[in-house]
Design an enzyme around this catalytic site. Structure first.
Site, PDB file in Angstrom:
ATOM      1  N   ARG A 168      22.933 -14.315   2.619  1.00  6.95           N
ATOM      2  CA  ARG A 168      22.353 -12.973   2.566  1.00  6.95           C
ATOM      3  C   ARG A 168      23.126 -12.112   1.547  1.00  6.95           C
ATOM      4  O   ARG A 168      22.546 -11.332   0.789  1.00  6.95           O
ATOM      5  CB  ARG A 168      22.472 -12.373   3.968  1.00  6.95           C
ATOM      6  CG  ARG A 168      21.548 -11.270   4.299  1.00  6.95           C
ATOM      7  CD  ARG A 168      21.685 -10.923   5.769  1.00  6.95           C
ATOM      8  NE  ARG A 168      20.815 -11.716   6.610  1.00  6.95           N
ATOM      9  CZ  ARG A 168      19.519 -11.433   6.820  1.00  6.95           C
ATOM     10  NH1 ARG A 168      18.970 -10.384   6.262  1.00  6.95           N
ATOM     11  NH2 ARG A 168      18.788 -12.195   7.585  1.00  6.95           N
TER      12      ARG A 168
ATOM     13  N   LEU B   4      19.263  -5.364   5.185  1.00  7.08           N
ATOM     14  CA  LEU B   4      20.175  -5.245   4.051  1.00  7.08           C
ATOM     15  C   LEU B   4      21.623  -5.385   4.526  1.00  7.08           C
ATOM     16  O   LEU B   4      21.962  -4.949   5.627  1.00  7.08           O
ATOM     17  CB  LEU B   4      19.978  -3.894   3.369  1.00  7.08           C
ATOM     18  CG  LEU B   4      18.599  -3.714   2.719  1.00  7.08           C
ATOM     19  CD1 LEU B   4      18.381  -2.259   2.328  1.00  7.08           C
ATOM     20  CD2 LEU B   4      18.440  -4.630   1.515  1.00  7.08           C
TER      21      LEU B   4
ATOM     22  N   SER C  40       7.684   6.966  10.989  1.00  5.40           N
ATOM     23  CA  SER C  40       8.938   7.669  10.699  1.00  5.40           C
ATOM     24  C   SER C  40       9.434   7.250   9.329  1.00  5.40           C
ATOM     25  O   SER C  40       9.390   6.066   8.987  1.00  5.40           O
ATOM     26  CB  SER C  40      10.026   7.269  11.707  1.00  5.40           C
ATOM     27  OG  SER C  40       9.566   7.347  13.042  1.00  5.40           O
TER      28      SER C  40
ATOM     29  N   ASP D 259      16.114  -0.039  11.671  1.00  5.80           N
ATOM     30  CA  ASP D 259      15.256   1.104  12.019  1.00  5.80           C
ATOM     31  C   ASP D 259      16.019   2.185  12.788  1.00  5.80           C
ATOM     32  O   ASP D 259      15.544   2.712  13.798  1.00  5.80           O
ATOM     33  CB  ASP D 259      14.042   0.619  12.847  1.00  5.80           C
ATOM     34  CG  ASP D 259      13.204  -0.397  12.077  1.00  5.80           C
ATOM     35  OD1 ASP D 259      13.118  -0.295  10.839  1.00  5.80           O
ATOM     36  OD2 ASP D 259      12.637  -1.301  12.711  1.00  5.80           O
TER      37      ASP D 259
ATOM     38  N   ARG E 277      13.406  -7.579   5.182  1.00  2.56           N
ATOM     39  CA  ARG E 277      14.736  -8.181   5.270  1.00  2.56           C
ATOM     40  C   ARG E 277      15.749  -7.107   5.647  1.00  2.56           C
ATOM     41  O   ARG E 277      15.645  -5.973   5.175  1.00  2.56           O
ATOM     42  CB  ARG E 277      15.178  -8.746   3.899  1.00  2.56           C
ATOM     43  CG  ARG E 277      14.235  -9.720   3.271  1.00  2.56           C
ATOM     44  CD  ARG E 277      14.505 -11.132   3.662  1.00  2.56           C
ATOM     45  NE  ARG E 277      15.871 -11.563   3.480  1.00  2.56           N
ATOM     46  CZ  ARG E 277      16.386 -12.625   4.108  1.00  2.56           C
ATOM     47  NH1 ARG E 277      15.654 -13.309   4.958  1.00  2.56           N
ATOM     48  NH2 ARG E 277      17.635 -12.990   3.890  1.00  2.56           N
TER      49      ARG E 277
ATOM     50  N   HIS F 223       8.751   3.314   8.785  1.00  2.00           N
ATOM     51  CA  HIS F 223       8.559   2.447   9.957  1.00  2.00           C
ATOM     52  C   HIS F 223       7.326   2.910  10.729  1.00  2.00           C
ATOM     53  O   HIS F 223       7.165   4.116  10.961  1.00  2.00           O
ATOM     54  CB  HIS F 223       9.795   2.490  10.861  1.00  2.00           C
ATOM     55  CG  HIS F 223       9.644   1.619  12.062  1.00  2.00           C
ATOM     56  ND1 HIS F 223       9.671   0.244  11.982  1.00  2.00           N
ATOM     57  CD2 HIS F 223       9.401   1.906  13.361  1.00  2.00           C
ATOM     58  CE1 HIS F 223       9.466  -0.268  13.184  1.00  2.00           C
ATOM     59  NE2 HIS F 223       9.294   0.724  14.034  1.00  2.00           N
TER      60      HIS F 223
ATOM     61  N   ASN G 102      13.489   4.209   4.323  1.00  3.36           N
ATOM     62  CA  ASN G 102      12.552   3.210   4.838  1.00  3.36           C
ATOM     63  C   ASN G 102      11.424   3.928   5.571  1.00  3.36           C
ATOM     64  O   ASN G 102      11.592   5.029   6.079  1.00  3.36           O
ATOM     65  CB  ASN G 102      13.289   2.280   5.817  1.00  3.36           C
ATOM     66  CG  ASN G 102      12.398   1.187   6.368  1.00  3.36           C
ATOM     67  OD1 ASN G 102      11.606   0.577   5.631  1.00  3.36           O
ATOM     68  ND2 ASN G 102      12.492   0.922   7.656  1.00  3.36           N
TER      69      ASN G 102
ATOM     70  N   SER H 228       0.832  -1.205   0.000  1.00  3.51           N
ATOM     71  CA  SER H 228       0.000   0.000   0.000  1.00  3.51           C
ATOM     72  C   SER H 228       0.870   1.261   0.000  1.00  3.51           C
ATOM     73  O   SER H 228       0.490   2.284  -0.579  1.00  3.51           O
ATOM     74  CB  SER H 228      -0.964   0.004   1.191  1.00  3.51           C
ATOM     75  OG  SER H 228      -0.268   0.117   2.406  1.00  3.51           O
ATOM     76  N   ASN H 229       2.040   1.181   0.632  1.00  2.82           N
ATOM     77  CA  ASN H 229       2.951   2.342   0.558  1.00  2.82           C
ATOM     78  C   ASN H 229       3.468   2.546  -0.864  1.00  2.82           C
ATOM     79  O   ASN H 229       3.564   3.680  -1.336  1.00  2.82           O
ATOM     80  CB  ASN H 229       4.115   2.170   1.535  1.00  2.82           C
ATOM     81  CG  ASN H 229       3.741   2.601   2.941  1.00  2.82           C
ATOM     82  OD1 ASN H 229       3.556   3.796   3.196  1.00  2.82           O
ATOM     83  ND2 ASN H 229       3.594   1.643   3.839  1.00  2.82           N
TER      84      ASN H 229
ATOM     85  N   GLU I  30       1.318   6.951   7.006  1.00  8.40           N
ATOM     86  CA  GLU I  30       2.498   6.526   6.239  1.00  8.40           C
ATOM     87  C   GLU I  30       2.325   6.930   4.778  1.00  8.40           C
ATOM     88  O   GLU I  30       3.272   7.359   4.114  1.00  8.40           O
ATOM     89  CB  GLU I  30       2.679   5.007   6.319  1.00  8.40           C
ATOM     90  CG  GLU I  30       3.025   4.490   7.704  1.00  8.40           C
ATOM     91  CD  GLU I  30       3.176   2.975   7.733  1.00  8.40           C
ATOM     92  OE1 GLU I  30       3.651   2.390   6.747  1.00  8.40           O
ATOM     93  OE2 GLU I  30       2.803   2.367   8.758  1.00  8.40           O
TER      94      GLU I  30
HETATM   95  C1  GRF Z   1       3.931  -0.682   6.829  1.00  9.39           C
HETATM   96  O1  GRF Z   1       3.304  -0.529   8.074  1.00  9.39           O
HETATM   97  C2  GRF Z   1       5.382  -0.264   6.942  1.00  9.39           C
HETATM   98  O2  GRF Z   1       5.570   0.791   7.823  1.00  9.39           O
HETATM   99  C3  GRF Z   1       6.023  -1.512   7.480  1.00  9.39           C
HETATM  100  O3  GRF Z   1       5.358  -2.557   6.817  1.00  9.39           O
HETATM  101  C4  GRF Z   1       4.058  -2.140   6.430  1.00  9.39           C
HETATM  102  C5  GRF Z   1       3.954  -2.337   4.950  1.00  9.39           C
HETATM  103  O4  GRF Z   1       2.682  -2.091   4.448  1.00  9.39           O
HETATM  104  N1  GRF Z   1       7.444  -1.448   7.314  1.00  9.39           N
HETATM  105  P1  GRF Z   1       2.439  -2.081   2.859  1.00  9.39           P
HETATM  106  O5  GRF Z   1       3.026  -3.355   2.301  1.00  9.39           O
HETATM  107  O6  GRF Z   1       3.100  -0.858   2.305  1.00  9.39           O
HETATM  108  O7  GRF Z   1       0.939  -2.058   2.716  1.00  9.39           O
END
Ligand code: GRF
Length: 232
Positions: free
Chosen positions: A66, A98, A141, A150, A96, A114, A112, A14-15, A179
């Site tokens: 890795r 990095l 954040s 993080d 994961r 969070h 990133n 979704s992000n 977010e």
């Molecule tokens: C979000 O809450 C993000 O902050 C976290 O994982 C989730 C990912 O959601 N790191 P999406 O896959 O972007 O819907």
């Protein structure tokens, strides 16, 4: 040239969608060149394919180490025209860690999102951990990524009231909406070269004052969200 962007996902994406939508709206001067996922069934890959963006499943389980997994990601990202000079990598629910080798390949260009107000509640259950703790302000954040989970310099944070007894899921859902505002905003700044990192401090060129959100999503964002990025 729009900033070439690679987005790494592990789940729903979704992000990623919020980033694609703001690019389409002309609010982020960037182009998503490739979406990579360590999970073949991640819906984020479908979101990319729906927009004809190259979407690659790269199951980490197929790699012995890795380092080998990350080396292949670096190769694929470079192959799609994203490099440390002009491009950036956005982790969007990528579950994961990095390697230092990956971070060296894209030094200072990996960001990133969070779902907690760092440095509180790092790790995979940020929103649920904040709810269990009983905080009265929770949030999210966006930060540059370094070798510690993080931990890198914070670009923007936004806070929402946490309501006693609402439960981790309800809180996480409200944070997720936020977010979708702050991640595109941070990438818009990055794409325009408006971010400068001084030790742990990220300076945003011409930052707006901290902003109070709408009735539907009361929040405080710092720096402020610019028009087009605020919650509806
Ligand atoms: C979000 O809450 C993000 O902050 C976290 O994982 C989730 C990912 O959601 N790191 P999406 O896959 O972007 O819907």
């Amino acid at each position: 040239m729009p900033m070439p962007l690679a987005v790494l996902v592990s789940g729903g994406g979704s992000n990623l969608q919020s980033i694609l939508d703001k690019i389409d709206a002309g609010l982020i001067d960037a182009e998503v060149r490739v979406v990579l996922s360590n999970k073949a069934d991640a819906y984020g890959l479908t979101r990319a394919r729906n927009k004809n963006i190259p979407a690659i499943a790269l199951p980490h389980t197929a790699f012995a180490t890795r380092q080998a997994f990350d080396a292949e990601m670096v190769r694929l990202i470079h192959e799609h025209g994203v490099d440390a000079q002009t491009g950036a990598i956005a982790l969007a629910g990528f579950m994961r860690m990095l390697t230092p080798e990956f971070l060296r390949a894209f030094a200072h260009r990996v960001v990133n999102i969070h779902p907690a107000l760092l440095p509180s509640f790092p790790g995979t259950h940020g929103a649920a951990d904040a709810d269990s703790y009983g905080v009265r302000l929770a949030g999210c954040s966006v930060h540059f990524v370094d070798e510690i989970m993080d931990h890198g310099p914070v670009i923007i944070q936004a806070a929402v009231p946490a309501l006693p007894g609402e439960g981790g899921e309800a809180l996480a859902a409200r944070i997720l909406k936020l977010e979708h505002c702050i991640y595109p905003q941070a990438l818009a700044w990055l794409a325009k070269g408006r971010l400068k990192v001084q030790d742990r401090h990220v300076l945003v060129d011409a930052a707006a004052p901290a902003y109070c959100g709408s009735a539907a999503l009361p929040c405080l964002a710092s720096p402020g969200l610019e028009p087009g990025f605020q919650p509806a």
